[in-house]
Design a protein around this motif. Structure first.
Motif, mmCIF file in Angstrom:
data_model
loop_
_atom_site.group_PDB
_atom_site.id
_atom_site.type_symbol
_atom_site.label_atom_id
_atom_site.label_comp_id
_atom_site.label_asym_id
_atom_site.label_seq_id
_atom_site.Cartn_x
_atom_site.Cartn_y
_atom_site.Cartn_z
ATOM 1 N N PRO A 25 0.804 -1.234 0.000
ATOM 2 C CA PRO A 25 0.000 0.000 0.000
ATOM 3 C C PRO A 25 0.837 1.284 0.000
ATOM 4 O O PRO A 25 0.526 2.213 -0.741
ATOM 5 C CB PRO A 25 -0.825 -0.114 1.279
ATOM 6 N N ALA A 26 1.886 1.315 0.779
ATOM 7 C CA ALA A 26 2.709 2.526 0.858
ATOM 8 C C ALA A 26 3.459 2.806 -0.440
ATOM 9 O O ALA A 26 3.898 3.935 -0.672
ATOM 10 C CB ALA A 26 3.701 2.404 2.018
ATOM 11 N N ASP A 27 3.616 1.789 -1.284
ATOM 12 C CA ASP A 27 4.362 1.944 -2.526
ATOM 13 C C ASP A 27 3.483 2.269 -3.730
ATOM 14 O O ASP A 27 3.991 2.485 -4.821
ATOM 15 C CB ASP A 27 5.167 0.676 -2.818
ATOM 16 N N VAL A 28 2.170 2.285 -3.546
ATOM 17 C CA VAL A 28 1.268 2.617 -4.656
ATOM 18 C C VAL A 28 1.318 4.122 -4.881
ATOM 19 O O VAL A 28 1.148 4.910 -3.956
ATOM 20 C CB VAL A 28 -0.187 2.183 -4.349
ATOM 21 N N LYS A 29 1.543 4.504 -6.110
ATOM 22 C CA LYS A 29 1.603 5.922 -6.476
ATOM 23 C C LYS A 29 0.464 6.253 -7.427
ATOM 24 O O LYS A 29 0.330 5.634 -8.480
ATOM 25 C CB LYS A 29 2.942 6.262 -7.138
ATOM 26 N N THR A 34 -4.523 8.120 -11.655
ATOM 27 C CA THR A 34 -4.459 6.736 -12.112
ATOM 28 C C THR A 34 -3.412 5.934 -11.348
ATOM 29 O O THR A 34 -2.444 6.486 -10.828
ATOM 30 C CB THR A 34 -4.112 6.631 -13.609
ATOM 31 N N VAL A 35 -3.629 4.637 -11.303
ATOM 32 C CA VAL A 35 -2.601 3.667 -10.925
ATOM 33 C C VAL A 35 -2.504 2.759 -12.142
ATOM 34 O O VAL A 35 -3.331 1.864 -12.336
ATOM 35 C CB VAL A 35 -2.971 2.869 -9.648
ATOM 36 N N ALA A 36 -1.514 3.042 -12.974
ATOM 37 C CA ALA A 36 -1.435 2.412 -14.298
ATOM 38 C C ALA A 36 -1.145 0.920 -14.239
ATOM 39 O O ALA A 36 -1.690 0.153 -15.026
ATOM 40 C CB ALA A 36 -0.383 3.119 -15.146
ATOM 41 N N GLN A 37 -0.286 0.519 -13.338
ATOM 42 C CA GLN A 37 0.100 -0.886 -13.273
ATOM 43 C C GLN A 37 -0.720 -1.640 -12.241
ATOM 44 O O GLN A 37 -1.055 -1.102 -11.185
ATOM 45 C CB GLN A 37 1.589 -1.008 -12.918
ATOM 46 N N ALA A 38 -1.016 -2.894 -12.540
ATOM 47 C CA ALA A 38 -1.732 -3.755 -11.602
ATOM 48 C C ALA A 38 -0.940 -3.881 -10.305
ATOM 49 O O ALA A 38 0.282 -3.756 -10.295
ATOM 50 C CB ALA A 38 -1.944 -5.124 -12.228
ATOM 51 N N LEU A 39 -1.648 -4.138 -9.223
ATOM 52 C CA LEU A 39 -1.015 -4.284 -7.913
ATOM 53 C C LEU A 39 -0.426 -5.667 -7.708
ATOM 54 O O LEU A 39 0.340 -5.884 -6.767
ATOM 55 C CB LEU A 39 -2.026 -4.005 -6.805
ATOM 56 N N THR A 40 -0.799 -6.605 -8.547
ATOM 57 C CA THR A 40 -0.294 -7.973 -8.458
ATOM 58 C C THR A 40 0.087 -8.452 -9.851
ATOM 59 O O THR A 40 -0.267 -7.829 -10.851
ATOM 60 C CB THR A 40 -1.356 -8.938 -7.886
ATOM 61 N N ASP A 41 0.768 -9.589 -9.896
ATOM 62 C CA ASP A 41 1.116 -10.149 -11.201
ATOM 63 C C ASP A 41 0.046 -11.115 -11.703
ATOM 64 O O ASP A 41 0.167 -11.652 -12.789
ATOM 65 C CB ASP A 41 2.493 -10.819 -11.174
ATOM 66 N N LYS A 42 -1.015 -11.296 -10.933
ATOM 67 C CA LYS A 42 -2.127 -12.163 -11.341
ATOM 68 C C LYS A 42 -3.280 -11.277 -11.802
ATOM 69 O O LYS A 42 -3.675 -10.351 -11.096
ATOM 70 C CB LYS A 42 -2.562 -13.014 -10.136
ATOM 71 N N PRO A 43 -3.851 -11.543 -12.967
ATOM 72 C CA PRO A 43 -4.973 -10.722 -13.447
ATOM 73 C C PRO A 43 -6.165 -10.780 -12.496
ATOM 74 O O PRO A 43 -6.369 -11.787 -11.812
ATOM 75 C CB PRO A 43 -5.333 -11.354 -14.796
ATOM 76 N N ALA A 92 -9.440 1.324 -16.468
ATOM 77 C CA ALA A 92 -9.053 0.421 -15.378
ATOM 78 C C ALA A 92 -8.056 1.116 -14.446
ATOM 79 O O ALA A 92 -8.135 0.968 -13.221
ATOM 80 C CB ALA A 92 -8.463 -0.871 -15.937
ATOM 81 N N ALA A 93 -7.140 1.889 -14.997
ATOM 82 C CA ALA A 93 -6.142 2.594 -14.183
ATOM 83 C C ALA A 93 -6.803 3.634 -13.274
ATOM 84 O O ALA A 93 -6.397 3.819 -12.120
ATOM 85 C CB ALA A 93 -5.101 3.259 -15.080
ATOM 86 N N GLU A 94 -7.833 4.312 -13.780
ATOM 87 C CA GLU A 94 -8.561 5.290 -12.956
ATOM 88 C C GLU A 94 -9.381 4.589 -11.879
ATOM 89 O O GLU A 94 -9.392 5.019 -10.718
ATOM 90 C CB GLU A 94 -9.474 6.138 -13.839
#
Length: 152
Positions: A25-29, A34-43, A92-94
């Motif tokens: 959580p602290a590393d999400v920018k 937007t958060v452009a990249q998924a938070l996990t490597d699993k869809p 999705a990013a928004e």
């Protein structure tokens, strides 16, 4: 070699000090809403996301939002906007940014909670302190479900 790959993946995610598996959580920018990249490597799994969305003990999105695709569920909220067609209004990013931390993505005045925040919260019961409402994977599942809500 492993360190180099992890570093490259972290740089691709736009964060530092994390693996590609789960962004903390602290590393999400949030950048430009937007958060452009998924938070996990699993869809994200839209079927699981639907469960979290309507679950009264976890996501509980229905407490505030109406969703005609869940007409079989009682007590849709009227506090937040209806989410019918939300996939046509937001990327999705928004949506990921809104679910992660709506106060930063939308407005500090919104009453929507941040579902992937574990710090800077007010009036949190001790047993929930330092924990997020949703896991990173659950956020991805909810976003995947929200992306199925297109205008018909």
């Amino acid at each position: 070699m492993r360190i180099a790959v992890t570093t490259v993946l972290a740089l691709m995610l736009g964060v530092s000090g994390v693996s590609a598996e789960t962004v903390k959580p602290a590393d999400v920018k949030i950048v430009d809403g937007t958060v452009a990249q998924a938070l996990t490597d699993k869809p994200g799994d839209p079927d699981k996301g639907r469960q979290w969305f309507m679950g009264r003990k976890l996501g509980n999105c229905l407490a505030c939002h109406a969703n005609s695709k869940m007409a079989d569920q009682p007590y849709h909220g009227e506090v937040g906007p209806p989410l019918d067609g939300v996939a046509g209004r937001w990327s999705a990013a928004e949506l990921r940014a809104i679910v992660v931390n709506s106060k930063e993505a939308l407005s500090p005045e919104t009453i929507m909670p941040g579902f992937y925040r574990d710090a800077g919260l007010n009036r949190v019961a001790k047993k929930f302190a330092g924990k997020t409402v949703l896991t990173a994977q659950q956020v991805e599942d909810v976003v995947a479900y929200l992306m199925t809500l297109k205008e018909e």
